[in-house]
Scaffold this motif. Structure first.
Motif, short mmCIF file in Angstrom:
data_model
loop_
_atom_site.label_atom_id
_atom_site.label_comp_id
_atom_site.label_asym_id
_atom_site.label_seq_id
_atom_site.Cartn_x
_atom_site.Cartn_y
_atom_site.Cartn_z
N LEU A 22 -14.02 42.78 66.84
CA LEU A 22 -12.68 43.24 66.46
C LEU A 22 -12.15 44.25 67.48
O LEU A 22 -10.96 44.22 67.83
N GLU A 23 -13.01 45.13 67.96
CA GLU A 23 -12.60 46.09 68.99
C GLU A 23 -12.19 45.35 70.27
O GLU A 23 -11.19 45.69 70.89
N LEU A 27 -8.27 44.65 67.30
CA LEU A 27 -8.01 44.73 65.87
C LEU A 27 -8.85 45.77 65.14
O LEU A 27 -8.84 45.83 63.92
N ALA A 28 -9.55 46.61 65.89
CA ALA A 28 -10.37 47.66 65.26
C ALA A 28 -9.47 48.62 64.49
O ALA A 28 -8.43 49.04 64.99
N GLY A 29 -9.86 48.93 63.28
CA GLY A 29 -9.10 49.88 62.47
C GLY A 29 -7.88 49.30 61.79
O GLY A 29 -7.18 50.01 61.06
N LYS A 30 -7.60 48.03 62.01
CA LYS A 30 -6.43 47.40 61.38
C LYS A 30 -6.90 46.62 60.16
O LYS A 30 -8.05 46.17 60.09
N PRO A 31 -6.01 46.46 59.19
CA PRO A 31 -6.40 45.71 57.99
C PRO A 31 -6.54 44.22 58.32
O PRO A 31 -5.56 43.58 58.72
N VAL A 32 -7.75 43.71 58.19
CA VAL A 32 -8.03 42.31 58.50
C VAL A 32 -8.94 41.71 57.44
O VAL A 32 -9.65 42.42 56.73
N VAL A 59 -10.18 35.47 61.96
CA VAL A 59 -9.70 36.82 61.65
C VAL A 59 -8.21 36.71 61.35
O VAL A 59 -7.44 36.15 62.13
N VAL A 60 -7.82 37.23 60.18
CA VAL A 60 -6.42 37.24 59.77
C VAL A 60 -6.02 38.69 59.57
O VAL A 60 -6.68 39.41 58.81
N GLN A 61 -4.97 39.12 60.26
CA GLN A 61 -4.48 40.48 60.08
C GLN A 61 -3.56 40.52 58.87
O GLN A 61 -2.70 39.66 58.70
N ILE A 62 -3.78 41.51 58.03
CA ILE A 62 -3.00 41.67 56.81
C ILE A 62 -1.74 42.46 57.15
O ILE A 62 -1.82 43.54 57.76
N THR A 63 -0.58 41.93 56.77
CA THR A 63 0.67 42.62 57.00
C THR A 63 1.45 42.64 55.69
O THR A 63 1.27 41.79 54.83
N ALA A 64 2.31 43.62 55.58
CA ALA A 64 3.16 43.74 54.39
C ALA A 64 4.61 43.66 54.84
O ALA A 64 4.95 44.04 55.96
N GLY A 65 5.42 43.16 54.01
CA GLY A 65 6.83 43.05 54.37
C GLY A 65 7.65 42.65 53.15
O GLY A 65 7.11 42.34 52.10
#
Length: 66
Positions: A22-23, A27-32, A59-65
């Motif tokens: 992830l690093e 994507l390290a530290g991101k919601p995944v 790996v799927v990054q979680i996003t809000a919107g």
């Protein structure tokens, strides 16, 4: 070693943890959400899971919107 990350082949130097992967991809530290060989990992498993030759990682990054 060669792995498949989100459908694309990647060369990595072993050993690698999922966290270090992830690093590597920024994507390290991101919601995944991480799937390792078709098994969803709990957040606490990301540090302890080792990536091996031939593994398939999604790996799927979680996003809000709205």
């Amino acid at each position: 070693m060669t792995i498949t990350l989100n459908g694309e082949k990647r060369e990595l130097s072993p050993p690698q943890s999922v966290r270090s992967l992830l690093e590597l991809v920024g994507l390290a530290g991101k919601p995944v959400v991480v799937e390792h060989n078709r098994n969803a990992l709990l957040p606490r498993e990301i540090d302890a899971t080792t990536v091996n030759d031939g593994d398939v990682i999604e790996v799927v990054q979680i996003t809000a919107g709205g």
